[in-house]
Design a protein around this motif. Structure first.
Motif, short mmCIF file in Angstrom:
data_model
loop_
_atom_site.label_atom_id
_atom_site.label_comp_id
_atom_site.label_asym_id
_atom_site.label_seq_id
_atom_site.Cartn_x
_atom_site.Cartn_y
_atom_site.Cartn_z
N HIS A 109 0.81 -1.22 0.00
CA HIS A 109 0.00 0.00 0.00
C HIS A 109 0.85 1.27 0.00
CE1 HIS A 109 -3.86 2.02 1.80
NE2 HIS A 109 -3.28 2.78 0.91
N PHE A 110 1.92 1.31 0.78
CA PHE A 110 2.67 2.56 0.97
C PHE A 110 4.04 2.58 0.30
CE2 PHE A 110 0.06 2.02 4.92
CZ PHE A 110 -0.90 2.96 4.59
N THR A 111 4.25 1.70 -0.65
CA THR A 111 5.55 1.69 -1.30
C THR A 111 5.75 2.94 -2.15
OG1 THR A 111 7.09 0.32 -2.57
CG2 THR A 111 4.85 0.52 -3.43
N GLN A 112 7.01 3.27 -2.36
CA GLN A 112 7.33 4.36 -3.29
C GLN A 112 7.31 3.82 -4.71
OE1 GLN A 112 10.70 4.52 -1.06
NE2 GLN A 112 10.41 6.53 -0.19
N ILE A 113 7.07 4.69 -5.65
CA ILE A 113 7.18 4.29 -7.04
C ILE A 113 8.39 5.02 -7.64
CG2 ILE A 113 4.69 3.91 -7.22
CD1 ILE A 113 4.53 6.51 -8.87
N PRO A 114 8.93 4.52 -8.73
CA PRO A 114 10.09 5.17 -9.33
C PRO A 114 9.85 6.65 -9.57
CG PRO A 114 9.69 3.06 -10.35
CD PRO A 114 8.54 3.30 -9.44
N GLY A 115 10.87 7.46 -9.26
CA GLY A 115 10.75 8.90 -9.42
C GLY A 115 10.41 9.61 -8.13
N GLU A 116 9.95 8.85 -7.13
CA GLU A 116 9.63 9.45 -5.83
C GLU A 116 10.84 9.36 -4.91
OE1 GLU A 116 4.80 8.71 -5.67
OE2 GLU A 116 6.11 7.37 -4.54
N LYS A 117 10.92 10.29 -3.97
CA LYS A 117 12.05 10.35 -3.06
C LYS A 117 11.97 9.24 -2.03
CE LYS A 117 12.39 15.34 -3.68
NZ LYS A 117 12.24 16.67 -3.07
N GLY A 118 13.11 8.60 -1.76
CA GLY A 118 13.13 7.56 -0.74
C GLY A 118 13.96 6.37 -1.17
N ASN A 119 13.82 5.30 -0.40
CA ASN A 119 14.67 4.12 -0.56
C ASN A 119 13.80 2.88 -0.33
OD1 ASN A 119 16.98 2.54 -0.80
ND2 ASN A 119 17.55 2.78 1.35
N GLY A 120 12.82 2.67 -1.22
CA GLY A 120 11.75 1.70 -0.97
C GLY A 120 12.18 0.24 -0.95
N THR A 136 15.68 20.96 5.99
CA THR A 136 15.90 20.81 4.55
C THR A 136 14.64 20.44 3.79
OG1 THR A 136 16.40 18.44 4.65
CG2 THR A 136 18.23 19.97 5.03
N GLY A 137 13.61 19.93 4.51
CA GLY A 137 12.45 19.36 3.84
C GLY A 137 12.80 17.97 3.33
N ARG A 138 11.89 17.38 2.57
CA ARG A 138 12.13 16.05 2.02
C ARG A 138 13.15 16.13 0.89
NH1 ARG A 138 7.20 14.74 1.17
NH2 ARG A 138 6.88 13.68 3.15
N LEU A 139 14.14 15.24 0.95
CA LEU A 139 15.23 15.26 -0.02
C LEU A 139 15.23 14.00 -0.88
CD1 LEU A 139 18.12 16.32 2.41
CD2 LEU A 139 16.91 17.82 0.82
N ASP A 140 15.83 14.10 -2.05
CA ASP A 140 16.18 12.88 -2.78
C ASP A 140 17.15 12.08 -1.92
OD1 ASP A 140 14.74 13.39 -5.14
OD2 ASP A 140 16.33 14.68 -5.91
N TYR A 141 17.12 10.76 -2.09
CA TYR A 141 17.98 9.92 -1.25
C TYR A 141 19.44 10.31 -1.40
CZ TYR A 141 19.49 5.76 1.29
OH TYR A 141 20.05 4.91 2.22
N SER A 142 19.84 10.63 -2.62
CA SER A 142 21.25 11.00 -2.86
C SER A 142 21.62 12.29 -2.11
CB SER A 142 21.50 11.18 -4.35
OG SER A 142 20.66 12.19 -4.89
#
Length: 407
Positions: free
Chosen positions: A9-20, A283-289
């Motif tokens: 249900h709560f997985t990230q999809i490609p292009g979204e920030k995080g490390n799913g 910083t707010g939400r960041l890209d994983y990198s």
């Protein structure tokens, strides 16, 4: 070809920030000549918006099939509207499964409960192997926010009943912590032993990102304390700010608090830090990198979990260890406290006690040698327990063993 359906249900999809977790699993399984489909929500829990991505974009970014089932959405994490939104997604998932060809195996994230319940019922009715992966324990997480004796138990009883049904339906139990697994095993009569696989991170990828040219450099005369994660009710950033205020009153003015993440209490924490004259960067939400780049510049990390929170082993634990950071921990989870002690990666502090946290910060601030030892220990923990390239092999083994038995 063998067919595995992953419902998350709560997985990230490609292009979204995080490390799913589930994107990583799907990618790896897809390379093993297994047909993979990931079913998730059309609504992003993190951004609180409907996802906007076309089928052609999806086909270009993932090798496996990704399906988004409609969910109306909600604004607040703890709300009746959220539970209703999950209920509607569950109904829509039921319709989708009815029109889909029967998979050989279902691998389902828990929570949400509404969605996992539909998956459990479908698996049972169609004699499909059903494996759950417990990411959090509901309704315990809700009780922390809405905790009125007797009333809370009555209100959340239906959710607990649903959770127990899901747990008892599983043919195998995977969980991100011992604490979560034990809860499921209490009601499951089929499974003798659960498999504990921490959320973790891809250390090889983490190190590549770490070694990319730094986007931000820490001045040599500053001491940085990091926090990564949600800015919500479970996270006691107020205690950290209070501790840093105490240190400022003692003349220590070169500590900077770096807060990476977003959430419903972000504005509250920003106002509180400013009011108390504590130098804090949100910083707010960041890209994983971006997160990795900043995190690896820091000196110490804080894990400030509020009293009574249901969390056990969580994402930030892996990131802190991958970065080789000493950890100042206020979390009450005995499982994580034991890891801190066993590996010597930092200090367990008294929950919601700014004085104690300030004392521990001071100890690390003045002792570079202790920090150096803890940094080494922290990285060792990442290599032992949080490296997905090693630890997720257990998940793949379970899935492949179960699917082989269906033929």
């Amino acid at each position: 070809m063998k067919d595995i359906l992953i419902i998350a249900h709560f997985t990230q999809i490609p292009g979204e920030k995080g490390n799913g977790r589930f994107h990583y699993i799907a990618q790896k399984l897809n390379k093993r000549d297994i047909n993979i489909e990931v079913v998730t929500s059309s609504f992003s829990h993190k951004t609180k918006k409907q996802r906007e991505i076309s089928r052609s974009q999806l086909e270009k970014t993932v090798d496996y099939k990704l399906t988004m089932v409609y969910e109306p959405g909600y604004k607040k994490n703890i709300s009746l509207k959220r539970l209703f939104s999950h209920y509607i997604m569950g109904k829509n998932l039921k319709k989708y499964l009815k029109n889909r060809s029967r998979p050989d195996l279902i691998y389902c994230a828990v929570p949400s409960l509404s969605v996992a319940k539909i998956a459990a019922k479908y698996a049972k009715e169609n004699n499909i192997k059903f494996i759950i992966d417990i990411q959090d324990i509901w309704p315990d997480a809700f009780k922390m926010v809405f905790n009125i004796p007797i009333v809370s138990n009555l209100l959340f009883f239906p959710l607990q009943k649903t959770a127990n049904f899901i747990y008892s339906s599983a043919d195998e139990i995977i969980a991100v912590s011992e604490t979560y697994a034990e809860k499921a095993l209490r009601v499951n009569r089929k499974v003798k032993r659960a498999h504990i696989v921490y959320l973790g991170t891809n250390l090889e990828q983490f190190d590549k990102l770490k070694n990319i040219e730094k986007r931000i450099r820490k001045p040599k005369n500053e001491f940085w304390i990091a926090y990564v994660g949600t800015l919500g009710h479970s996270y006691d950033l107020v205690c950290v700010i209070d501790a840093l205020k105490i240190l400022r009153s003692k003349g220590i003015n070169n500590i900077k608090f770096i807060v990476m993440g977003d959430g419903p209490l972000k504005e509250k924490f920003e106002v509180y830090a400013k009011k108390n004259c504590v130098e804090t960067i949100f910083t707010g939400r960041l890209d994983y990198s971006e997160m990795v780049s900043i995190l690896t510049e820091c000196d110490v990390a804080v894990n400030p979990i509020t009293h009574g929170a249901a969390q056990s082993i969580i994402n930030k634990h892996a990131d802190y260890s991958a970065a080789g950071l000493p950890v100042l921990n206020t979390q009450e989870s005995e499982e994580y406290k034991e890891i801190v002690r066993k590996y010597g990666i930092g200090f367990n502090c008294i929950n919601n006690n700014a004085e104690d946290l300030a004392d521990k910060i001071l100890l690390l601030y003045y002792n570079a040698d202790i920090r150096k030892i803890m940094k080494k220990n922290s990285r060792k923990l990442a290599e032992d327990k949080f490296d997905r390239n090693k630890t997720y092999s257990e998940i793949f083994k379970i899935l492949e063993e179960k699917i082989e038995k269906t033929f």
